[in-house]
Design a protein around this motif. Structure first.
Motif, mmCIF file in Angstrom:
data_model
loop_
_atom_site.group_PDB
_atom_site.id
_atom_site.type_symbol
_atom_site.label_atom_id
_atom_site.label_comp_id
_atom_site.label_asym_id
_atom_site.label_seq_id
_atom_site.Cartn_x
_atom_site.Cartn_y
_atom_site.Cartn_z
ATOM 1 N N ASP A 170 0.843 -1.187 0.000
ATOM 2 C CA ASP A 170 0.000 0.000 0.000
ATOM 3 C C ASP A 170 0.884 1.245 0.000
ATOM 4 O OD1 ASP A 170 -2.584 1.293 2.230
ATOM 5 O OD2 ASP A 170 -2.153 1.634 0.114
ATOM 6 N N GLY A 171 0.671 2.127 -0.950
ATOM 7 C CA GLY A 171 1.483 3.335 -1.039
ATOM 8 C C GLY A 171 2.548 3.264 -2.111
ATOM 9 N N TYR A 172 2.756 2.081 -2.675
ATOM 10 C CA TYR A 172 3.720 1.913 -3.758
ATOM 11 C C TYR A 172 2.994 1.702 -5.079
ATOM 12 C CZ TYR A 172 7.474 0.996 -0.370
ATOM 13 O OH TYR A 172 8.399 1.088 0.629
ATOM 14 N N ALA A 173 3.545 2.272 -6.126
ATOM 15 C CA ALA A 173 3.163 1.819 -7.462
ATOM 16 C C ALA A 173 3.912 0.513 -7.713
ATOM 17 C CB ALA A 173 3.532 2.847 -8.517
ATOM 18 N N ILE A 174 3.250 -0.422 -8.361
ATOM 19 C CA ILE A 174 3.860 -1.710 -8.648
ATOM 20 C C ILE A 174 3.932 -1.912 -10.150
ATOM 21 C CG2 ILE A 174 3.753 -4.203 -8.298
ATOM 22 C CD1 ILE A 174 4.159 -2.544 -5.738
ATOM 23 N N GLY A 175 5.119 -2.117 -10.616
ATOM 24 C CA GLY A 175 5.325 -2.381 -12.038
ATOM 25 C C GLY A 175 5.597 -3.845 -12.284
ATOM 26 N N TRP A 176 5.184 -4.284 -13.443
ATOM 27 C CA TRP A 176 5.531 -5.622 -13.928
ATOM 28 C C TRP A 176 6.419 -5.453 -15.162
ATOM 29 C CZ3 TRP A 176 4.613 -10.280 -11.718
ATOM 30 C CH2 TRP A 176 3.628 -10.372 -10.735
ATOM 31 N N THR A 222 8.747 -2.266 -7.054
ATOM 32 C CA THR A 222 8.049 -1.208 -6.344
ATOM 33 C C THR A 222 8.613 0.165 -6.692
ATOM 34 O OG1 THR A 222 9.532 -1.306 -4.426
ATOM 35 C CG2 THR A 222 7.592 -2.706 -4.373
ATOM 36 N N ASP A 223 7.716 1.133 -6.770
ATOM 37 C CA ASP A 223 8.095 2.539 -6.940
ATOM 38 C C ASP A 223 7.484 3.320 -5.780
ATOM 39 O OD1 ASP A 223 8.444 5.186 -7.584
ATOM 40 O OD2 ASP A 223 7.809 4.954 -9.674
ATOM 41 N N ARG A 224 8.330 3.792 -4.860
ATOM 42 C CA ARG A 224 7.834 4.460 -3.659
ATOM 43 C C ARG A 224 7.165 5.790 -3.955
ATOM 44 N NH1 ARG A 224 13.403 4.886 -3.506
ATOM 45 N NH2 ARG A 224 14.223 7.006 -3.573
ATOM 46 N N ARG A 225 7.386 6.342 -5.147
ATOM 47 C CA ARG A 225 6.732 7.601 -5.489
ATOM 48 C C ARG A 225 5.232 7.406 -5.727
ATOM 49 N NH1 ARG A 225 12.179 8.520 -8.126
ATOM 50 N NH2 ARG A 225 11.683 6.434 -8.928
ATOM 51 N N GLY A 226 4.841 6.153 -6.002
ATOM 52 C CA GLY A 226 3.426 5.838 -6.090
ATOM 53 C C GLY A 226 2.774 6.091 -7.429
ATOM 54 N N SER A 227 3.480 6.725 -8.316
ATOM 55 C CA SER A 227 2.913 7.077 -9.622
ATOM 56 C C SER A 227 3.446 6.147 -10.706
ATOM 57 C CB SER A 227 3.262 8.518 -9.967
ATOM 58 O OG SER A 227 2.928 8.809 -11.308
ATOM 59 N N TYR A 262 7.596 2.794 -17.447
ATOM 60 C CA TYR A 262 8.390 2.019 -18.386
ATOM 61 C C TYR A 262 9.892 2.145 -18.130
ATOM 62 C CZ TYR A 262 8.025 6.708 -20.294
ATOM 63 O OH TYR A 262 8.005 8.062 -20.432
ATOM 64 N N LEU A 263 10.274 3.009 -17.189
ATOM 65 C CA LEU A 263 11.691 3.201 -16.882
ATOM 66 C C LEU A 263 12.095 2.322 -15.705
ATOM 67 C CD1 LEU A 263 11.949 7.090 -17.139
ATOM 68 C CD2 LEU A 263 12.607 5.393 -18.855
ATOM 69 N N LYS A 264 13.034 1.418 -15.943
ATOM 70 C CA LYS A 264 13.474 0.526 -14.864
ATOM 71 C C LYS A 264 14.049 1.302 -13.693
ATOM 72 C CE LYS A 264 16.114 -1.923 -17.631
ATOM 73 N NZ LYS A 264 15.691 -1.495 -18.978
ATOM 74 N N THR A 265 14.643 2.455 -13.966
ATOM 75 C CA THR A 265 15.280 3.235 -12.913
ATOM 76 C C THR A 265 14.288 3.833 -11.919
ATOM 77 O OG1 THR A 265 15.274 5.108 -14.440
ATOM 78 C CG2 THR A 265 17.303 3.803 -14.292
ATOM 79 N N GLN A 266 12.995 3.773 -12.234
ATOM 80 C CA GLN A 266 11.984 4.293 -11.318
ATOM 81 C C GLN A 266 11.780 3.389 -10.109
ATOM 82 O OE1 GLN A 266 11.702 7.556 -12.638
ATOM 83 N NE2 GLN A 266 9.630 7.339 -11.857
ATOM 84 N N TYR A 267 12.229 2.183 -10.213
ATOM 85 C CA TYR A 267 11.902 1.172 -9.206
ATOM 86 C C TYR A 267 13.086 0.888 -8.310
ATOM 87 C CZ TYR A 267 8.003 0.640 -12.387
ATOM 88 O OH TYR A 267 6.910 0.886 -13.183
ATOM 89 N N GLU A 268 12.798 0.738 -7.030
ATOM 90 C CA GLU A 268 13.899 0.539 -6.091
ATOM 91 C C GLU A 268 13.995 -0.878 -5.564
ATOM 92 O OE1 GLU A 268 11.416 2.840 -5.481
ATOM 93 O OE2 GLU A 268 10.196 1.646 -4.107
ATOM 94 N N ARG A 269 12.955 -1.667 -5.746
ATOM 95 C CA ARG A 269 12.970 -3.028 -5.198
ATOM 96 C C ARG A 269 12.359 -3.969 -6.223
ATOM 97 N NH1 ARG A 269 10.186 -3.168 0.352
ATOM 98 N NH2 ARG A 269 12.153 -2.228 0.963
ATOM 99 N N TRP A 270 13.041 -5.092 -6.438
ATOM 100 C CA TRP A 270 12.634 -6.064 -7.445
ATOM 101 C C TRP A 270 12.497 -7.447 -6.835
ATOM 102 C CZ3 TRP A 270 12.028 -4.857 -12.731
ATOM 103 C CH2 TRP A 270 12.390 -3.553 -13.089
ATOM 104 N N GLY A 271 11.585 -8.225 -7.401
ATOM 105 C CA GLY A 271 11.506 -9.629 -7.042
ATOM 106 C C GLY A 271 12.523 -10.437 -7.835
ATOM 107 N N GLN A 272 12.529 -11.745 -7.595
ATOM 108 C CA GLN A 272 13.516 -12.613 -8.228
ATOM 109 C C GLN A 272 13.058 -13.107 -9.590
ATOM 110 O OE1 GLN A 272 11.242 -13.689 -6.177
ATOM 111 N NE2 GLN A 272 10.492 -15.560 -7.184
ATOM 112 N N GLY A 273 11.773 -12.919 -9.888
ATOM 113 C CA GLY A 273 11.250 -13.309 -11.187
ATOM 114 C C GLY A 273 10.599 -14.678 -11.190
#
Length: 124
Positions: free
Chosen positions: A28-34, A96-101, A106-117
């Motif tokens: 909650d509070g994070y944007a989540i990218g796939w 996860t992107d803590r900025r929430g937006s 589409y930019l990988k650099t927006q995300y600070e935490r990744w799963g293992q896939g």
């Protein structure tokens, strides 16, 4: 940490649902990218769900076939994949992107935490 699950083998035209579960923090509070990465190719954005209004975004290659959603009670985000194609074969990651937006989803650099896939293979 983030843990993806739900990958596997599906036939063309079939469906899979991926899960992205968080432990140690709340989504909650994070944007989540796939994202997904096919062999020999760069990791590419697939979709994003924003933090505050659950607005969703999709790449052109999956629009109309994939749906992302979140269940904050389960601290999990989902990627429902329908009408699968051979070209959907890849390792799928959530992030996860803590900025929430999802403005720059589409930019990988927006995300600070990744799963293992989790591996998704579409084959007959």
């Amino acid at each position: 940490k983030l843990v993806e699950s739900g990958g596997g083998l599906a036939e063309p035209g079939g469906s899979l649902r991926l899960s992205c579960a968080a432990s140690g923090f709340t989504l909650d509070g994070y944007a989540i990218g796939w994202f997904r990465q096919a062999p020999g190719k760069e990791r590419q954005a697939v979709s994003c769900i924003s933090a505050w209004d659950d607005r969703t975004y999709y790449s052109d290659s999956v629009k109309g076939r994939f749906t992302t959603s979140r269940d904050n009670a389960k601290n999990t985000v989902y990627l429902q994949m329908n009408s699968l194609k051979h070209e959907d074969t890849a390792v799928y990651y959530c992030a996860t992107d803590r900025r929430g937006s999802c403005k720059w989803y589409y930019l990988k650099t927006q995300y600070e935490r990744w799963g293992q896939g989790t591996q998704v293979t579409v084959s007959s």
